[in-house]
Design a protein around this motif. Structure first.
Motif, short mmCIF file in Angstrom:
data_model
loop_
_atom_site.label_atom_id
_atom_site.label_comp_id
_atom_site.label_asym_id
_atom_site.label_seq_id
_atom_site.Cartn_x
_atom_site.Cartn_y
_atom_site.Cartn_z
N ARG A 9 20.09 6.45 61.71
CA ARG A 9 21.07 5.72 62.52
C ARG A 9 20.40 4.91 63.63
NH1 ARG A 9 23.91 10.50 62.03
NH2 ARG A 9 23.27 11.13 64.12
N ALA A 10 19.31 5.43 64.18
CA ALA A 10 18.59 4.69 65.23
C ALA A 10 18.01 3.39 64.67
CB ALA A 10 17.48 5.55 65.81
N TYR A 11 17.66 3.40 63.39
CA TYR A 11 17.07 2.23 62.75
C TYR A 11 18.13 1.30 62.15
CZ TYR A 11 14.94 -0.43 58.97
OH TYR A 11 14.57 -1.44 58.12
N ALA A 12 19.24 1.84 61.71
CA ALA A 12 20.24 1.07 60.95
C ALA A 12 20.65 -0.20 61.66
CB ALA A 12 21.46 1.94 60.69
N GLY A 13 20.69 -1.28 60.92
CA GLY A 13 21.11 -2.56 61.45
C GLY A 13 20.02 -3.34 62.15
N ARG A 14 18.81 -2.84 62.16
CA ARG A 14 17.71 -3.51 62.86
C ARG A 14 16.92 -4.45 61.95
NH1 ARG A 14 20.20 -1.34 66.34
NH2 ARG A 14 19.63 0.46 67.55
N ASP A 15 17.18 -4.38 60.66
CA ASP A 15 16.36 -5.10 59.70
C ASP A 15 17.26 -5.75 58.66
OD1 ASP A 15 14.41 -5.94 57.93
OD2 ASP A 15 13.37 -4.02 57.88
N ALA A 16 17.11 -7.05 58.49
CA ALA A 16 17.98 -7.78 57.56
C ALA A 16 17.40 -7.88 56.16
CB ALA A 16 18.23 -9.19 58.10
N ILE A 53 16.46 -7.04 52.35
CA ILE A 53 17.21 -6.36 51.28
C ILE A 53 16.51 -5.05 50.91
CG2 ILE A 53 17.99 -6.52 48.89
CD1 ILE A 53 19.47 -8.48 50.61
N ARG A 54 15.24 -5.13 50.64
CA ARG A 54 14.48 -3.95 50.23
C ARG A 54 13.81 -3.35 51.48
NH1 ARG A 54 13.92 -7.54 46.09
NH2 ARG A 54 14.63 -6.79 44.08
N LYS A 55 14.37 -2.27 51.94
CA LYS A 55 13.83 -1.65 53.15
C LYS A 55 13.73 -0.14 52.99
CE LYS A 55 18.33 -2.50 55.13
NZ LYS A 55 19.05 -3.24 56.12
N HIS A 56 13.47 0.31 51.78
CA HIS A 56 13.40 1.74 51.50
C HIS A 56 12.31 2.43 52.33
CE1 HIS A 56 16.27 1.23 48.32
NE2 HIS A 56 15.49 0.34 47.72
N ARG A 57 11.16 1.78 52.46
CA ARG A 57 10.07 2.38 53.25
C ARG A 57 10.46 2.50 54.72
NH1 ARG A 57 4.60 -0.46 50.93
NH2 ARG A 57 4.70 0.52 48.88
N ALA A 58 11.08 1.47 55.24
CA ALA A 58 11.48 1.50 56.65
C ALA A 58 12.55 2.56 56.90
CB ALA A 58 11.98 0.12 57.09
N VAL A 59 13.47 2.71 55.97
CA VAL A 59 14.51 3.74 56.10
C VAL A 59 13.88 5.13 56.03
CG1 VAL A 59 16.50 4.76 54.92
CG2 VAL A 59 16.40 2.30 55.28
N ALA A 60 12.96 5.33 55.09
CA ALA A 60 12.29 6.62 54.98
C ALA A 60 11.47 6.91 56.24
CB ALA A 60 11.39 6.64 53.74
N ARG A 61 10.79 5.90 56.75
CA ARG A 61 10.00 6.08 57.98
C ARG A 61 10.92 6.45 59.15
NH1 ARG A 61 6.84 1.89 57.61
NH2 ARG A 61 8.41 0.44 58.34
N ALA A 62 12.07 5.81 59.25
CA ALA A 62 13.01 6.12 60.33
C ALA A 62 13.53 7.55 60.20
CB ALA A 62 14.17 5.12 60.31
N ALA A 63 13.85 7.96 58.99
CA ALA A 63 14.33 9.33 58.77
C ALA A 63 13.24 10.34 59.12
CB ALA A 63 14.80 9.51 57.34
N LEU A 64 12.00 10.03 58.76
CA LEU A 64 10.89 10.94 59.09
C LEU A 64 10.65 10.99 60.60
CD1 LEU A 64 8.38 10.23 56.19
CD2 LEU A 64 9.70 12.32 56.62
#
Length: 182
Positions: free
Chosen positions: A24-31, A33-44
């Motif tokens: 949630r802290a990361y959500a909406g910060r990156d436009a 399409i493919r942001k799986h790594r960034a989402v995983a990094r944020a969750a970690l």
């Protein structure tokens, strides 16, 4: 029931919540399409932060036990408080899982509705549910359980703001200054 089971369940729920907080802290910060790594990094990042912050209630419970005259009775009181704390959180987690399942299973429009009607309000209700869990801890185990529950509640509620400020606030500020200068 083994008294350690509620504590382990609460720890697991806290870590899962921390991973979602990082997302949630990361959500909406990156436009992109493919942001799986960034989402995983944020969750970690959220998971790591949550693992550290959840040491606070564990240390608080340890201090309460060390200060107690009758440690076995205090342990039983804390275990009862943990059950009182766990019940509202388990109901909340079930509602979140149901909403997530609807999001992933339903067709696009219905899944979007599930997100807006389910996950949005549930995210806003999160601090209220933590407060209700603190009341459950007090009802189940008294003041000692309330103390440990309040420290745990503060710990999980601090993960998202910390992750946001530590890793994502600078990027948001930089993006705003770029838009203002353009």
């Amino acid at each position: 029931m083994n008294p350690a089971v509620p504590a382990l369940a609460l720890g697991a729920l806290g870590l899962v919540d921390a991973a979602f907080s990082g997302f949630r802290a990361y959500a909406g910060r990156d436009a992109r399409i493919r942001k799986h790594r960034a989402v995983a990094r944020a969750a970690l990042r959220g998971l790591a932060t949550g693992a550290v912050t959840l040491l606070a209630p564990a240390l608080t419970a340890g201090c309460v036990l060390l200060a107690a005259d009758d440690r076995s009775r205090t342990y039983a009181v804390l275990a009862d408080g943990a059950i009182g704390y766990l019940v509202p959180l388990a109901l909340y987690a079930a509602a979140v899982l149901l909403s997530l399942a609807a999001y992933f299973v339903l067709p696009f429009r219905a899944s979007t509705l599930a997100m807006v009607v389910g996950l949005g309000p549930l995210t806003l209700l999160r601090p209220v549910v933590v407060g209700i869990a603190c009341l459950g801890a007090f009802a189940g185990g008294g003041p000692a359980s309330l103390l440990v529950g309040a420290v745990a509640g503060l710990a999980v509620l601090c993960v998202e703001p910390f992750v946001h400020r530590r890793w994502y606030a600078k990027a948001l500020t930089a993006a705003r200054s770029l838009r203002a200068g353009a």
